[in-house]
Design a protein around this motif. Structure first.
Motif, short mmCIF file in Angstrom:
data_model
loop_
_atom_site.label_atom_id
_atom_site.label_comp_id
_atom_site.label_asym_id
_atom_site.label_seq_id
_atom_site.Cartn_x
_atom_site.Cartn_y
_atom_site.Cartn_z
N PHE A 193 -8.03 -12.56 0.73
CA PHE A 193 -7.07 -11.37 1.01
C PHE A 193 -7.25 -10.42 -0.10
N LEU A 194 -8.04 -10.62 -1.00
CA LEU A 194 -8.25 -9.57 -2.14
C LEU A 194 -9.57 -8.80 -1.91
N THR A 195 -10.41 -9.13 -0.95
CA THR A 195 -11.46 -8.21 -0.66
C THR A 195 -11.47 -8.00 1.04
N GLY A 196 -12.47 -7.22 1.58
CA GLY A 196 -12.28 -6.79 2.96
C GLY A 196 -10.97 -6.21 2.92
N ALA A 197 -10.15 -6.10 4.39
CA ALA A 197 -9.10 -5.60 4.49
C ALA A 197 -7.90 -6.41 3.97
N PRO B 199 7.37 -1.27 -8.93
CA PRO B 199 8.41 -0.37 -9.44
C PRO B 199 9.51 -0.06 -8.30
N ASP B 200 9.03 -0.08 -6.99
CA ASP B 200 9.86 0.46 -5.83
C ASP B 200 9.37 -0.22 -4.75
N PRO B 201 9.77 -1.49 -4.38
CA PRO B 201 9.47 -2.04 -2.97
C PRO B 201 9.53 -1.58 -1.70
N ARG B 202 10.26 -0.46 -1.46
CA ARG B 202 10.41 0.16 -0.31
C ARG B 202 9.02 0.97 0.13
N PHE B 203 8.07 0.88 -0.91
CA PHE B 203 6.70 1.42 -0.51
C PHE B 203 5.88 0.21 -0.63
N SER B 204 4.75 0.43 0.15
CA SER B 204 3.73 -0.61 0.18
C SER B 204 2.36 0.11 0.43
N TYR B 205 1.15 -0.74 0.17
CA TYR B 205 0.00 -0.19 0.44
C TYR B 205 -1.20 -0.96 0.81
N CYS B 206 -2.01 -0.70 1.48
CA CYS B 206 -3.10 -1.94 2.02
C CYS B 206 -4.26 -1.24 1.55
N LEU B 207 -5.57 -1.92 1.38
CA LEU B 207 -6.86 -1.60 0.91
C LEU B 207 -8.13 -2.05 1.86
N TYR B 208 -8.98 -1.62 1.58
CA TYR B 208 -10.11 -2.34 1.84
C TYR B 208 -11.12 -2.06 0.83
N VAL B 209 -11.35 -3.50 0.52
CA VAL B 209 -12.48 -3.64 -0.71
C VAL B 209 -13.57 -4.41 -0.29
N PRO B 210 -14.72 -3.59 -0.73
CA PRO B 210 -16.03 -3.90 -0.36
C PRO B 210 -15.87 -5.53 -0.79
N THR B 211 -16.62 -6.46 0.24
CA THR B 211 -16.63 -7.92 0.24
C THR B 211 -17.58 -8.31 -1.00
#
Length: 290
Positions: free
Chosen positions: A21-25, A33-45
């Motif tokens: 869950f912390l690498t790849g997609a 600071p403001d949970p109205r906003f969120s983000y996702c990442l792609y992290v090299p495996t």
């Protein structure tokens, strides 16, 4: 009460399901600071804490908020180049039930989208081994609006900039008020426009050759269209305005397509690849020896 520290992939033992869950997609993470906003990442495996921090590429969604789809379109790019991709989510309805545009215009009414993104970047730096003093920024359509306005406010945070098909543009114009111009930037945001700070920044403007449907554009409110009647006119107006201020840009007009993000992405990634690959690494601190 001590705040819980965010776990990095290397904090977990090999084979732990949390590593996936912390690498790849990754999942979407709420912004602390403001949970109205969120983000996702792609992290090299194969991401590790060793060696120089990885370059960061930020990709900003358009009005339909397809942040996860945009992130996924950069997965192969991230693995191949060894960079981390961050895709923020600015939900509709933040400043009111009919709000779809506030994140694009960096409206100071209620929240500052530029500062929201910088908080996200700080959170990414706390969990992954990523360079965040300067990052690469791309946005298309509504994301293109966000990207060029962010550059006015934070030019020193950017390593390169890719602006795709913005429906409305903000020109460097000291006679027009935000968002059409920059006359009241200091009043609105606490900083003035500084064209000199953008000179030398690698900048791509990109648009489809057939992106000329004025019916797709949101009305300006006062009936004026100071930068042209469709997106090609407007991106050319932005380019001409920046050229007048000594800011060089690369204009890519993608043949055979209209307002289609997926069809301009190969050209966007070709531009970004050159600059992600050439990203300077932070200098190691000098050690003074007796």
């Amino acid at each position: 009460m001590t705040a819980e520290r965010p776990l990095a992939p290397w904090d977990l033992p090999a084979g732990h399901p949390g590593v996936a869950f912390l690498t790849g997609a990754t999942p979407f993470f709420a912004l602390a600071p403001d949970p109205r906003f969120s983000y996702c990442l792609y992290v090299p495996t194969d991401h590790t804490p060793d060696g120089p921090p990885l370059p960061l590429v930020v990709t900003v969604h358009g009005t339909r908020r397809r942040a996860e789809t945009l992130r996924d379109a950069f997965a192969g790019f991230a693995e191949r180049l060894g960079c981390v991709v961050l895709s923020p989510l600015f939900p509709a309805g933040i400043t009111g039930p009919n709000d779809v545009d506030s994140y694009k215009l960096l409206s100071p009414a209620g929240f500052r989208p530029d500062e929201v993104l910088l908080h996200m970047v700080d959170e990414v730096a706390a969990r992954w081994h990523v360079r965040t003093d300067r990052f690469h920024l791309h946005g298309f359509s509504g994301g293109g609006q966000f990207a060029h306005r962010f550059a006015y406010l934070h030019p020193g945070r950017l390593a390169s900039l890719s602006v795709g098909a913005p429906g409305r543009v903000t020109l460097l114009d000291p006679t027009a008020h935000w968002w059409r111009g920059t006359a009241d930037m200091a009043e609105q945001f606490g900083t003035d426009a500084d064209p000199a700070a953008l000179r030398g920044l690698p900048v791509q403007l990109v648009i489809g050759e057939q992106d000329t449907d004025a019916g797709e554009l949101a009305p300006d409110g006062d009936g004026t269209a100071p930068a042209g009647s469709h997106r090609i006119d407007r991106i050319n107006a932005l380019r001409a305005n920046w050229r007048e201020h000594g800011i060089d840009t690369r204009l890519d007009i993608v043949p055979g397509t209209g307002h289609r993000h997926v069809e301009v992405l190969p050209v966007v990634q070709e531009f970004l690849e050159a600059h992600v690959s050439a990203s300077p690494r932070p200098r190691a601190p000098e050690v003074t020896r007796p």
